[in-house]
Design an enzyme around this catalytic site. Structure first.
Site, PDB file in Angstrom:
ATOM      1  N   SER A 140       0.614  -1.088  -0.318  1.00 39.64           N
ATOM      2  CA  SER A 140       0.887  -0.006   0.367  1.00 39.64           C
ATOM      3  C   SER A 140       1.062   1.074  -0.066  1.00 39.64           C
ATOM      4  CB  SER A 140      -0.543   0.335   1.010  1.00 39.64           C
ATOM      5  OG  SER A 140      -1.235   1.253   1.281  1.00 39.64           O
ATOM      6  N   TYR A 179      -1.992  -1.368  11.069  1.00 41.45           N
ATOM      7  CA  TYR A 179      -2.088  -1.794   9.876  1.00 41.45           C
ATOM      8  C   TYR A 179      -1.059  -1.455   8.922  1.00 41.45           C
ATOM      9  CZ  TYR A 179      -3.797  -1.703   4.749  1.00 41.45           C
ATOM     10  OH  TYR A 179      -3.392  -2.164   3.637  1.00 41.45           O
ATOM     11  N   LYS A 186       2.339  -4.320   6.097  1.00 39.81           N
ATOM     12  CA  LYS A 186       2.692  -3.886   5.178  1.00 39.81           C
ATOM     13  C   LYS A 186       4.073  -3.896   5.225  1.00 39.81           C
ATOM     14  CE  LYS A 186      -1.814  -3.978   3.314  1.00 39.81           C
ATOM     15  NZ  LYS A 186      -2.308  -5.867   2.967  1.00 39.81           N
TER      16      LYS A 186
HETATM   17  P1  NAD Z   1     -10.973  -6.982   1.891  1.00 41.12           P
HETATM   18  O1  NAD Z   1     -11.567  -7.273   2.729  1.00 41.12           O
HETATM   19  O2  NAD Z   1     -12.021  -6.821   0.631  1.00 41.12           O
HETATM   20  O3  NAD Z   1     -10.852  -8.040   0.633  1.00 41.12           O
HETATM   21  C1  NAD Z   1      -9.336  -9.011   1.986  1.00 41.12           C
HETATM   22  C2  NAD Z   1      -9.670 -11.116   1.633  1.00 41.12           C
HETATM   23  O4  NAD Z   1      -8.778 -11.523   2.489  1.00 41.12           O
HETATM   24  C3  NAD Z   1     -11.276 -10.585   2.066  1.00 41.12           C
HETATM   25  O5  NAD Z   1     -12.061 -11.776   1.625  1.00 41.12           O
HETATM   26  C4  NAD Z   1     -10.878 -11.673   3.691  1.00 41.12           C
HETATM   27  O6  NAD Z   1     -12.619 -12.459   3.843  1.00 41.12           O
HETATM   28  C5  NAD Z   1     -10.287 -12.409   3.377  1.00 41.12           C
HETATM   29  N1  NAD Z   1      -9.178 -12.408   3.795  1.00 41.12           N
HETATM   30  C6  NAD Z   1      -8.459 -12.028   5.556  1.00 41.12           C
HETATM   31  N2  NAD Z   1      -7.493 -12.582   5.740  1.00 41.12           N
HETATM   32  C7  NAD Z   1      -7.680 -13.364   6.052  1.00 41.12           C
HETATM   33  C8  NAD Z   1      -7.271 -14.598   6.570  1.00 41.12           C
HETATM   34  N3  NAD Z   1      -6.561 -14.884   7.427  1.00 41.12           N
HETATM   35  N4  NAD Z   1      -6.882 -16.209   6.050  1.00 41.12           N
HETATM   36  C9  NAD Z   1      -7.987 -16.064   4.208  1.00 41.12           C
HETATM   37  N5  NAD Z   1      -8.874 -15.376   3.553  1.00 41.12           N
HETATM   38  C10 NAD Z   1      -8.645 -13.994   4.773  1.00 41.12           C
HETATM   39  O7  NAD Z   1      -9.583  -5.928   0.374  1.00 41.12           O
HETATM   40  P2  NAD Z   1      -9.501  -5.444  -0.661  1.00 41.12           P
HETATM   41  O8  NAD Z   1      -9.972  -4.112  -0.730  1.00 41.12           O
HETATM   42  O9  NAD Z   1      -9.770  -6.899  -1.203  1.00 41.12           O
HETATM   43  O10 NAD Z   1      -7.880  -5.208  -0.127  1.00 41.12           O
HETATM   44  C11 NAD Z   1      -7.000  -6.648  -0.568  1.00 41.12           C
HETATM   45  C12 NAD Z   1      -5.890  -6.300  -0.410  1.00 41.12           C
HETATM   46  O11 NAD Z   1      -5.047  -5.332  -1.014  1.00 41.12           O
HETATM   47  C13 NAD Z   1      -5.034  -5.766   1.571  1.00 41.12           C
HETATM   48  O12 NAD Z   1      -4.227  -7.183   1.504  1.00 41.12           O
HETATM   49  C14 NAD Z   1      -4.929  -4.746   1.524  1.00 41.12           C
HETATM   50  O13 NAD Z   1      -4.466  -4.544   2.543  1.00 41.12           O
HETATM   51  C15 NAD Z   1      -4.516  -4.373  -0.240  1.00 41.12           C
HETATM   52  N6  NAD Z   1      -4.817  -3.320   0.181  1.00 41.12           N
HETATM   53  C16 NAD Z   1      -6.012  -2.818   0.113  1.00 41.12           C
HETATM   54  C17 NAD Z   1      -6.188  -1.077  -0.865  1.00 41.12           C
HETATM   55  C18 NAD Z   1      -7.749  -0.507  -0.638  1.00 41.12           C
HETATM   56  O14 NAD Z   1      -7.513   0.721   0.090  1.00 41.12           O
HETATM   57  N7  NAD Z   1      -8.603  -1.191  -0.638  1.00 41.12           N
HETATM   58  C19 NAD Z   1      -5.046   0.210  -1.033  1.00 41.12           C
HETATM   59  C20 NAD Z   1      -3.464  -0.480  -0.864  1.00 41.12           C
HETATM   60  C21 NAD Z   1      -3.620  -2.207  -0.068  1.00 41.12           C
HETATM   61  N1  UFG Z   2     -12.593  11.174   3.919  1.00 42.70           N
HETATM   62  C1  UFG Z   2     -13.406  11.993   4.129  1.00 42.70           C
HETATM   63  N2  UFG Z   2     -14.655  11.933   4.442  1.00 42.70           N
HETATM   64  C2  UFG Z   2     -14.924  10.454   4.889  1.00 42.70           C
HETATM   65  C3  UFG Z   2     -13.624   9.590   3.976  1.00 42.70           C
HETATM   66  C4  UFG Z   2     -12.295  10.118   4.010  1.00 42.70           C
HETATM   67  O1  UFG Z   2     -12.952  13.289   4.431  1.00 42.70           O
HETATM   68  O2  UFG Z   2     -15.509   9.710   5.622  1.00 42.70           O
HETATM   69  C5  UFG Z   2     -11.196  11.767   2.381  1.00 42.70           C
HETATM   70  C6  UFG Z   2      -9.610  11.457   3.593  1.00 42.70           C
HETATM   71  O3  UFG Z   2      -9.711  12.404   5.068  1.00 42.70           O
HETATM   72  C7  UFG Z   2      -8.695  11.633   2.919  1.00 42.70           C
HETATM   73  C8  UFG Z   2      -9.591  11.452   1.494  1.00 42.70           C
HETATM   74  O4  UFG Z   2     -10.914  10.868   1.946  1.00 42.70           O
HETATM   75  O5  UFG Z   2      -8.768  12.744   2.193  1.00 42.70           O
HETATM   76  C9  UFG Z   2      -9.568   9.713   1.002  1.00 42.70           C
HETATM   77  O6  UFG Z   2      -9.437   8.395   1.994  1.00 42.70           O
HETATM   78  P1  UFG Z   2      -9.453   7.039   2.826  1.00 42.70           P
HETATM   79  O7  UFG Z   2      -9.548   6.916   4.260  1.00 42.70           O
HETATM   80  O8  UFG Z   2     -11.195   6.668   0.811  1.00 42.70           O
HETATM   81  O9  UFG Z   2      -8.671   6.685   1.866  1.00 42.70           O
HETATM   82  P2  UFG Z   2      -6.304   7.412   2.860  1.00 42.70           P
HETATM   83  O10 UFG Z   2      -6.501   8.113   1.503  1.00 42.70           O
HETATM   84  O11 UFG Z   2      -6.839   7.628   3.901  1.00 42.70           O
HETATM   85  O12 UFG Z   2      -6.402   5.854   2.841  1.00 42.70           O
HETATM   86  C10 UFG Z   2      -6.435   4.726   1.975  1.00 42.70           C
HETATM   87  C11 UFG Z   2      -6.840   3.189   2.479  1.00 42.70           C
HETATM   88  C12 UFG Z   2      -5.967   2.741   3.624  1.00 42.70           C
HETATM   89  C13 UFG Z   2      -4.359   2.942   2.887  1.00 42.70           C
HETATM   90  C14 UFG Z   2      -4.511   4.320   2.466  1.00 42.70           C
HETATM   91  C15 UFG Z   2      -2.659   4.187   1.317  1.00 42.70           C
HETATM   92  O13 UFG Z   2      -7.673   3.396   3.638  1.00 42.70           O
HETATM   93  O14 UFG Z   2      -5.738   1.234   3.686  1.00 42.70           O
HETATM   94  O15 UFG Z   2      -4.671   4.624   1.269  1.00 42.70           O
HETATM   95  O16 UFG Z   2      -2.866   3.273   0.324  1.00 42.70           O
HETATM   96  F1  UFG Z   2      -3.032   2.733   3.466  1.00 42.70           F
END
Ligand code: NAD
Ligand code: UFG
Length: 336
Positions: A123, A147, A151
Site C-alpha cells: 500500500s 495496519y 504492510k
Molecule cells: P478485502 O477485505 O475486500 O479482501 C481481503 C480478503 O482477504 C477478504 O475476502 C477476506 O475475507 C480475506 N482474508 C482476510 N484475512 C484472511 C485470512 N486470515 N485467511 C484467509 N482469507 C483472509 O480487501 P481488498 O480491498 O480487496 O484488499 C486486498 C488487499 O489489498 C489487502 O491485503 C489490503 O490490505 C490491500 N490494500 C487494499 C487497499 C484498499 O484501499 N482497498 C489499499 C492498499 C492495499
Molecule cells: N475522507 C473524508 N471523509 C470520509 C472518508 C475520507 O473526508 O468519510 C477523506 C480523507 O480525509 C482523505 C480522502 O478522503 O483525504 C481519502 O480517504 P480514504 O480513507 O478513502 O483513503 P486514505 O488515503 O486515507 O487511505 C487509503 C486506505 C488505506 C491505505 C491508504 C494508502 O484506506 O488502507 O489509502 O494506500 F493505507
C-alpha cells in the site's frame, strides 16, 4: 495454477476476472472474514466458468497445505489481510497475527511445496507522510498505524526471503486508492457497516443510506484545502497483477512498483465528479481533520509503465460511474 489468497474480496474478485481474461488458471482461497462467496458466484457469471474455491485461513498450516496438495500451485497473488486502519489502532495484535503471521505461514508452505513466486498487496501507506509528491518507489518508508506497519513488515520479510534464497520471484505492488467496480455493476466494494473510505461513503450518501459525508478537514495545503489522493479504478489495478505475473519469472531482484494513476483529486473534486456521474446530490459537512491523515498522496506511475508495461486507463468519471452502478444496483452490497 495461480493461488489467489483473499480472492473473494474487493480487489481479489476483480483480479479473478482479469486472470481469466489473460488465460490463467487459478484457485481462490479465503476465510470469508470480510467477504462472501456471493462475490465469486457473480464472477462465475461474468466469466461463465466455475471458480475453484477453498475456504480456509492463511494462518492455518493445515488449510494451506490442503491447497498445495490439491493443486499444483506455480505462483501466488496474496491479497488476504485485514485492512481497516482505525480497527488496527484498537486491535494491533489482531492485525499483526492475521496479516504477518498469516503471511509467514503462507511463505512456509510455499517453500515446502517449492512454489517461489509471489505478488503481494502492499500500500502507498508505507510512504507515511511523503516529503513531496508525486511519490516514487525509492522514497523513504514509514508508517503511522499498525495496519500500515503490517504492510511494511511484510515487505521487509519478503526482501529477507529473497536475500536468503534468490530463486524467489517477488513483486511488491503498492496500491494507491482503489475505487470503482466492474462495468457489469454486479461486483464491487462491500464494506461492513459504516465505510472508512471516501468513495463508498460518497456512494452510500448518494443512494440515501447516509445523511451526509463528513469532509475531514478543509485547511490542508491543497487545491481547495481538502485531502488529495490518487484514486485508481479497481479494474486497472487488477490488470497490474496480471502484468506482474507475466513478468515475474524473468525477475532477478524484488520488484517494487507503485500502482496509481499519477493524478491527485481532492475530496471536494471527488464529490462533484460523483454528483455528475450519478445525477444525485451528495450532501457534505466540513469536519475536523482525521487523525493520521496526510494532505496529499499521489503516485509517480512511470516505473510501472517501464517494468510492467502497465498504466491506468480509466478516468475519474468512469470510476464514479462504475461505483454508482454497483451501489445503485446493490444498495446493501452482496446481501441486496
Ligand atoms: P478485502 O477485505 O475486500 O479482501 C481481503 C480478503 O482477504 C477478504 O475476502 C477476506 O475475507 C480475506 N482474508 C482476510 N484475512 C484472511 C485470512 N486470515 N485467511 C484467509 N482469507 C483472509 O480487501 P481488498 O480491498 O480487496 O484488499 C486486498 C488487499 O489489498 C489487502 O491485503 C489490503 O490490505 C490491500 N490494500 C487494499 C487497499 C484498499 O484501499 N482497498 C489499499 C492498499 C492495499
Ligand atoms: N475522507 C473524508 N471523509 C470520509 C472518508 C475520507 O473526508 O468519510 C477523506 C480523507 O480525509 C482523505 C480522502 O478522503 O483525504 C481519502 O480517504 P480514504 O480513507 O478513502 O483513503 P486514505 O488515503 O486515507 O487511505 C487509503 C486506505 C488505506 C491505505 C491508504 C494508502 O484506506 O488502507 O489509502 O494506500 F493505507
Amino acid at each position: 495454477m495461480v493461488l489467489v489468497t483473499g480472492g473473494a474480496g474487493y480487489i481479489g474478485s476483480h483480479t479473478c476476472i482479469a486472470l481469466d481474461e489473460a488465460g490463467f488458471d487459478f484457485v481462490v482461497f479465503d476465510n470469508l472474514c470480510n467477504s462472501s462467496q456471493e462475490s465469486l458466484k457473480r464472477v462465475e457469471k461474468i466469466i461463465n466458468k466455475k471458480i475453484k474455491f477453498i475456504e480456509g485461513d492463511i494462518r492455518s498450516k493445515e488449510d494451506m497445505q490442503k491447497v498445495f496438495t490439491t493443486y499444483k500451485i506455480d505462483s501466488v497473488i496474496h491479497f488476504a489481510g485485514l485492512k481497516a486502519v482505525g480497527e488496527s489502532v484498537e486491535l494491533p495484535l489482531k492485525y499483526y497475527d492475521n496479516n504477518i503471521n498469516g503471511t509467514l505461514v503462507l511463505l512456509d508452505v510455499m517453500k515446502e511445496y517449492k512454489c517461489k513466486k509471489i505478488v503481494f498487496s502492499s500500500s502507498a501507506t508505507v510512504y507515511g507522510d511523503p516529503h513531496t509528491t508525486p511519490i516514487k518507489e525509492d522514497f523513504p518508508l514509514s508508517c503511522t498505524n499498525p495496519y500500515g506497519r503490517t504492510k511494511l513488515f511484510i515487505e521487509e520479510i519478503l526482501r529477507d526471503v529473497y536475500r536468503a534464497d534468490n530463486d524467489f520471484k517477488i513483486v511488491l505492488l503498492r496500491y494507491f486508492n482503489p475505487v470503482g467496480a466492474h462495468e457489469s455493476g454486479t461486483i464491487g466494494e462491500d464494506p461492513n457497516g459504516k465505510p472508512n473510505n471516501l468513495m463508498p461513503f460518497i456512494a452510500q450518501t448518494a443512494v440515501g443510506k447516509r445523511e451526509f459525508l463528513s469532509v475531514f478537514g478543509d485547511d490542508y495545503d491543497t487545491v481547495d484545502g481538502t485531502g488529495v489522493r490518487d484514486y485508481i479504478h479497481v479494474v486497472d489495478l487488477a490488470q497490474g497483477h496480471v502484468n506482474s505475473l507475466q513478468k515475474i519469472a524473468a525477475l532477478d531482484s524484488v520488484l517494487t512498483v507503485n500502482l496509481g494513476t499519477g493524478n491527485g483529486y481532492s475530496v471536494l473534486e471527488m464529490v462533484s465528479a460523483f454528483e455528475k456521474a450519478s445525477g444525485k446530490k451528495v450532501a457534505y459537512k466540513i469536519a475536523p481533520r482525521r487523525e493520521g491523515d496526510i494532505a496529499a498522496c499521489f503516485a509517480d506511475p512511470s516505473y510501472a509503465k517501464e517494468v510492467l508495461q502497465w498504466q491506468a486507463t480509466k478516468e475519474l468519471n468512469e470510476m464514479c460511474e462504475d461505483s454508482w452502478r454497483w451501489q445503485s444496483n446493490n444498495p446493501n452490497g452482496y446481501s441486496s
